[in-house]
Design a protein around this motif. Structure first.
Motif, PDB file in Angstrom:
ATOM      1  N   THR A   8      10.035  10.532  35.281  1.00 23.76           N
ATOM      2  CA  THR A   8       8.574  10.635  35.311  1.00 23.76           C
ATOM      3  C   THR A   8       7.922   9.275  35.491  1.00 23.76           C
ATOM      4  O   THR A   8       6.919   9.133  36.198  1.00 23.76           O
ATOM      5  CB  THR A   8       8.064  11.297  34.015  1.00 23.76           C
ATOM      6  N   ASN A   9       8.517   8.256  34.853  1.00 31.08           N
ATOM      7  CA  ASN A   9       7.939   6.930  34.986  1.00 31.08           C
ATOM      8  C   ASN A   9       8.161   6.352  36.377  1.00 31.08           C
ATOM      9  O   ASN A   9       7.329   5.601  36.877  1.00 31.08           O
ATOM     10  CB  ASN A   9       8.543   5.997  33.929  1.00 31.08           C
ATOM     11  N   ILE A  10       9.304   6.684  36.974  1.00 31.40           N
ATOM     12  CA  ILE A  10       9.589   6.151  38.306  1.00 31.40           C
ATOM     13  C   ILE A  10       8.746   6.857  39.365  1.00 31.40           C
ATOM     14  O   ILE A  10       8.139   6.225  40.224  1.00 31.40           O
ATOM     15  CB  ILE A  10      11.090   6.283  38.630  1.00 31.40           C
ATOM     16  N   VAL A  11       8.704   8.184  39.319  1.00 27.26           N
ATOM     17  CA  VAL A  11       7.960   8.986  40.291  1.00 27.26           C
ATOM     18  C   VAL A  11       6.738   9.579  39.595  1.00 27.26           C
ATOM     19  O   VAL A  11       6.890  10.398  38.686  1.00 27.26           O
ATOM     20  CB  VAL A  11       8.841  10.109  40.870  1.00 27.26           C
ATOM     21  N   PRO A  12       5.535   9.177  39.974  1.00 27.83           N
ATOM     22  CA  PRO A  12       4.337   9.758  39.346  1.00 27.83           C
ATOM     23  C   PRO A  12       4.282  11.270  39.563  1.00 27.83           C
ATOM     24  O   PRO A  12       4.737  11.787  40.585  1.00 27.83           O
ATOM     25  CB  PRO A  12       3.193   9.040  40.067  1.00 27.83           C
ATOM     26  N   LEU A  13       3.709  11.962  38.600  1.00 26.25           N
ATOM     27  CA  LEU A  13       3.639  13.418  38.687  1.00 26.25           C
ATOM     28  C   LEU A  13       2.778  13.874  39.857  1.00 26.25           C
ATOM     29  O   LEU A  13       3.064  14.893  40.483  1.00 26.25           O
ATOM     30  CB  LEU A  13       3.091  13.977  37.378  1.00 26.25           C
ATOM     31  N   TRP A  14       1.715  13.123  40.162  1.00 28.03           N
ATOM     32  CA  TRP A  14       0.875  13.529  41.290  1.00 28.03           C
ATOM     33  C   TRP A  14       1.636  13.447  42.612  1.00 28.03           C
ATOM     34  O   TRP A  14       1.361  14.217  43.538  1.00 28.03           O
ATOM     35  CB  TRP A  14      -0.390  12.680  41.344  1.00 28.03           C
ATOM     36  N   MET A  15       2.600  12.528  42.691  1.00 28.41           N
ATOM     37  CA  MET A  15       3.405  12.441  43.904  1.00 28.41           C
ATOM     38  C   MET A  15       4.345  13.637  44.034  1.00 28.41           C
ATOM     39  O   MET A  15       4.608  14.122  45.138  1.00 28.41           O
ATOM     40  CB  MET A  15       4.193  11.130  43.915  1.00 28.41           C
ATOM     41  N   VAL A  16       4.839  14.103  42.886  1.00 28.91           N
ATOM     42  CA  VAL A  16       5.687  15.301  42.909  1.00 28.91           C
ATOM     43  C   VAL A  16       4.887  16.505  43.392  1.00 28.91           C
ATOM     44  O   VAL A  16       5.352  17.297  44.224  1.00 28.91           O
ATOM     45  CB  VAL A  16       6.269  15.563  41.500  1.00 28.91           C
ATOM     46  N   VAL A  17       3.656  16.635  42.891  1.00 30.50           N
ATOM     47  CA  VAL A  17       2.790  17.733  43.324  1.00 30.50           C
ATOM     48  C   VAL A  17       2.468  17.607  44.814  1.00 30.50           C
ATOM     49  O   VAL A  17       2.483  18.596  45.560  1.00 30.50           O
ATOM     50  CB  VAL A  17       1.505  17.762  42.478  1.00 30.50           C
ATOM     51  N   MET A  18       2.165  16.394  45.258  1.00 29.17           N
ATOM     52  CA  MET A  18       1.833  16.185  46.666  1.00 29.17           C
ATOM     53  C   MET A  18       3.004  16.548  47.566  1.00 29.17           C
ATOM     54  O   MET A  18       2.832  17.211  48.603  1.00 29.17           O
ATOM     55  CB  MET A  18       1.438  14.724  46.895  1.00 29.17           C
ATOM     56  N   THR A  19       4.209  16.134  47.188  1.00 29.04           N
ATOM     57  CA  THR A  19       5.390  16.470  47.992  1.00 29.04           C
ATOM     58  C   THR A  19       5.625  17.967  48.027  1.00 29.04           C
ATOM     59  O   THR A  19       5.951  18.539  49.085  1.00 29.04           O
ATOM     60  CB  THR A  19       6.623  15.765  47.405  1.00 29.04           C
ATOM     61  N   LYS A  20       5.410  18.613  46.910  1.00 28.19           N
ATOM     62  CA  LYS A  20       5.598  20.064  46.844  1.00 28.19           C
ATOM     63  C   LYS A  20       4.585  20.787  47.729  1.00 28.19           C
ATOM     64  O   LYS A  20       4.945  21.718  48.484  1.00 28.19           O
ATOM     65  CB  LYS A  20       5.469  20.518  45.394  1.00 28.19           C
ATOM     66  N   GLU A  21       3.326  20.357  47.705  1.00 26.90           N
ATOM     67  CA  GLU A  21       2.299  21.005  48.520  1.00 26.90           C
ATOM     68  C   GLU A  21       2.532  20.760  50.005  1.00 26.90           C
ATOM     69  O   GLU A  21       2.361  21.670  50.833  1.00 26.90           O
ATOM     70  CB  GLU A  21       0.910  20.490  48.125  1.00 26.90           C
ATOM     71  N   LEU A  22       2.924  19.546  50.367  1.00 19.42           N
ATOM     72  CA  LEU A  22       3.185  19.259  51.781  1.00 19.42           C
ATOM     73  C   LEU A  22       4.380  20.059  52.291  1.00 19.42           C
ATOM     74  O   LEU A  22       4.362  20.564  53.421  1.00 19.42           O
ATOM     75  CB  LEU A  22       3.441  17.761  51.967  1.00 19.42           C
ATOM     76  N   THR A  23       5.416  20.171  51.466  1.00 18.98           N
ATOM     77  CA  THR A  23       6.592  20.946  51.885  1.00 18.98           C
ATOM     78  C   THR A  23       6.235  22.396  52.125  1.00 18.98           C
ATOM     79  O   THR A  23       6.650  23.004  53.126  1.00 18.98           O
ATOM     80  CB  THR A  23       7.696  20.833  50.817  1.00 18.98           C
ATOM     81  N   GLU A  24       5.448  22.973  51.222  1.00 18.22           N
ATOM     82  CA  GLU A  24       5.050  24.371  51.392  1.00 18.22           C
ATOM     83  C   GLU A  24       4.110  24.540  52.580  1.00 18.22           C
ATOM     84  O   GLU A  24       4.184  25.544  53.299  1.00 18.22           O
ATOM     85  CB  GLU A  24       4.370  24.869  50.112  1.00 18.22           C
ATOM     86  N   ALA A  25       3.229  23.552  52.800  1.00 19.35           N
ATOM     87  CA  ALA A  25       2.276  23.660  53.911  1.00 19.35           C
ATOM     88  C   ALA A  25       2.989  23.586  55.259  1.00 19.35           C
ATOM     89  O   ALA A  25       2.655  24.329  56.199  1.00 19.35           O
ATOM     90  CB  ALA A  25       1.228  22.561  53.817  1.00 19.35           C
ATOM     91  N   LEU A  26       3.976  22.704  55.371  1.00 18.38           N
ATOM     92  CA  LEU A  26       4.693  22.565  56.637  1.00 18.38           C
ATOM     93  C   LEU A  26       5.614  23.755  56.907  1.00 18.38           C
ATOM     94  O   LEU A  26       6.054  23.954  58.034  1.00 18.38           O
ATOM     95  CB  LEU A  26       5.503  21.265  56.632  1.00 18.38           C
ATOM     96  N   ARG A  27       5.913  24.522  55.857  1.00 21.47           N
ATOM     97  CA  ARG A  27       6.676  25.754  56.063  1.00 21.47           C
ATOM     98  C   ARG A  27       5.788  26.914  56.485  1.00 21.47           C
ATOM     99  O   ARG A  27       6.289  27.919  56.989  1.00 21.47           O
ATOM    100  CB  ARG A  27       7.407  26.134  54.764  1.00 21.47           C
ATOM    101  N   ASP A  28       4.489  26.733  56.276  1.00 22.93           N
ATOM    102  CA  ASP A  28       3.536  27.791  56.628  1.00 22.93           C
ATOM    103  C   ASP A  28       3.275  27.762  58.131  1.00 22.93           C
ATOM    104  O   ASP A  28       2.849  26.740  58.692  1.00 22.93           O
ATOM    105  CB  ASP A  28       2.227  27.591  55.863  1.00 22.93           C
ATOM    106  N   ARG A  30       0.954  29.273  59.809  1.00 26.31           N
ATOM    107  CA  ARG A  30      -0.471  29.154  60.127  1.00 26.31           C
ATOM    108  C   ARG A  30      -0.923  27.699  60.145  1.00 26.31           C
ATOM    109  O   ARG A  30      -1.694  27.282  61.011  1.00 26.31           O
ATOM    110  CB  ARG A  30      -1.304  29.944  59.112  1.00 26.31           C
ATOM    111  N   THR A  31      -0.421  26.917  59.194  1.00 25.72           N
ATOM    112  CA  THR A  31      -0.798  25.504  59.157  1.00 25.72           C
ATOM    113  C   THR A  31      -0.274  24.759  60.375  1.00 25.72           C
ATOM    114  O   THR A  31      -0.979  23.947  60.979  1.00 25.72           O
ATOM    115  CB  THR A  31      -0.248  24.852  57.877  1.00 25.72           C
ATOM    116  N   LEU A  32       0.961  25.042  60.753  1.00 26.49           N
ATOM    117  CA  LEU A  32       1.539  24.379  61.922  1.00 26.49           C
ATOM    118  C   LEU A  32       0.811  24.781  63.200  1.00 26.49           C
ATOM    119  O   LEU A  32       0.599  23.949  64.095  1.00 26.49           O
ATOM    120  CB  LEU A  32       3.027  24.724  62.027  1.00 26.49           C
TER     121      LEU A  32
END
Length: 400
Positions: A8-28, A30-32
């Motif tokens: 958690t200290n190395i990787v901020p939690l907001w970065m984990v959320v951002m990576t998760k949202e981008l991964t899901e968006a690029l799989r969508d 409609r977004t592509l």
């Protein structure tokens, strides 16, 4: 427990959320599809529109003006003058009004020039000789028709000058003024920069789907409760979703401007009085100053989606955000406003105004850069703070 804290200290939690949202968006899909349509099709459509304008602007010089002349034998000098000006003259016999209208409906000629039966007599008697120009204003030949009318006016002025000279009067009396025009506005640069300014509008569409789906959509699917149950602050969750939507908008804008640069660089814009002088370094400056706009758009979309009760309501309110930035962009040229400092404090309009200054080889100044970058960042932070407060509300999370 210790290992999880280290991660958690190395990787901020907001970065984990951002990576998760981008991964899901690029799989969508409609977004592509949305990214592909706006980054590729929009520059292509603009290129096709400009190419059509170039074809229309150069059609006269390449193919000449097609003109039908009735009774041309009475004015051989006029026909010679028209042919010298690249007018393709086709002489025909007498035609009535219905036949002329039928010919013009075919939209193959610019017009029909009919000399009356008394043209030669009136001309010899130094009286206004009757001359009729028939045309169809619905045909896409307005530029050629105006050029034809200019040729006829020039021919008439030449005759008037010759007659005055024959009576010992200088032709200069017909022209008491000599108007010389000097355009210092850099019209071509301004027009092309205004066109490029419209490329900032799709920024409001690149991350729209993801911003709504990651907030109102997750709340309806009850997956937002699972995220809120994790050991993270509501601000980290909002920041992650905000940056994901903003990053998607920044990627789309960069690709769109690069594609537009490639398309416009290959067009002979000089044929229609335009020029494309923005190189890649200047284009990089345009993209860099637009990054705060992407952050502002992502924050506003996330905040408005969180403030909506349903997914459909979020779509409706977010669509308003797409329309609002177009109002100042349309109002400034409509009211012919000159560039002022306050324009750099209005998102989207500031990017367009700065681009106009750069395209016309004018230095916007440090204040313009500060306003263009700082104002959207301040508004983005206010929107993120509002969304964070909404995320802390149990009524919002539970959809009450």
């Amino acid at each position: 427990m210790k290992s999880s804290k280290i991660v958690t200290n190395i990787v901020p939690l907001w970065m984990v959320v951002m990576t998760k949202e981008l991964t899901e968006a690029l799989r969508d899909r409609r977004t592509l599809i949305m990214l592909g349509m706006l980054t590729l099709l929009y520059p292509a459509l603009v290129g096709l529109l400009l190419n059509k304008m170039i074809e229309r602007g150069t059609r006269t010089g390449k193919a000449g003006i097609e003109l039908v002349v009735i009774g041309g034998a009475q004015a051989p000098n006029l026909l010679a003058q028209l042919r010298e000006k690249s007018v393709n003259v086709s002489e025909r016999g007498p035609m009535n009004d219905a036949e002329i209208k039928a010919l013009l409906r075919e939209k193959k000629v610019v017009g029909v020039l009919r000399l009356g039966a008394e043209f030669a007599d009136y001309y010899a008697e130094v009286r206004p000789a009757p001359l009729e120009l028939w045309f169809d204003s619905s045909a896409e030949k307005q530029d050629q028709r105006l050029e034809l009318e200019s040729i006829l006016r020039g021919y008439a002025n030449g005759i008037a000058g010759a007659r005055l000279e024959a009576h010992g009067v200088s032709a200069a009396v017909l022209s008491p003024l000599r108007l010389e025009r000097y355009d210092t506005a850099g019209g071509s640069s301004t027009r092309i920069s205004t066109l490029l300014g419209m490329f900032f509008v799709p920024v409001f569409l690149f991350g729209l789907s993801m911003a709504i789906d990651s907030t109102a959509g997750e709340r309806e699917r009850r997956s937002l409760e699972v995220l809120m149950a994790q050991p993270m602050r509501a601000r980290d969750l909002v920041i992650g979703k905000w940056l994901a939507a903003s990053l998607l908008a920044a990627i789309g804008l960069t690709v769109e401007l690069v594609v537009a640069h490639g398309v416009l660089s290959t067009l002979p814009l000089e044929e229609i009085g335009l020029s494309w002088r923005l190189g890649l370094p200047m284009l990089a400056v345009v993209v860099a100053t637009a990054l705060p706009l992407c952050l502002f758009v992502g924050a506003v979309q996330v905040a408005m989606a969180m403030n909506s009760k349903t997914f459909k309501e979020a779509q409706t309110t977010a669509s308003i955000v797409v329309v609002l930035p177009m109002l100042p962009m349309l109002a400034v040229p409509m009211f012919e406003m000159s560039t002022q400092s306050w324009m750099y404090a209005v998102p989207v309009l500031s990017n367009q105004t700065m681009l106009q200054s750069l395209a016309s080889n004018q230095a916007p100044g440090a204040l313009a850069y500060l306003l263009t970058c700082i104002v959207p960042l301040l508004l983005a932070w206010a929107a993120v703070a509002f969304a964070s407060r909404r995320m802390k509300s149990e009524q919002y999370v539970m959809g009450i």
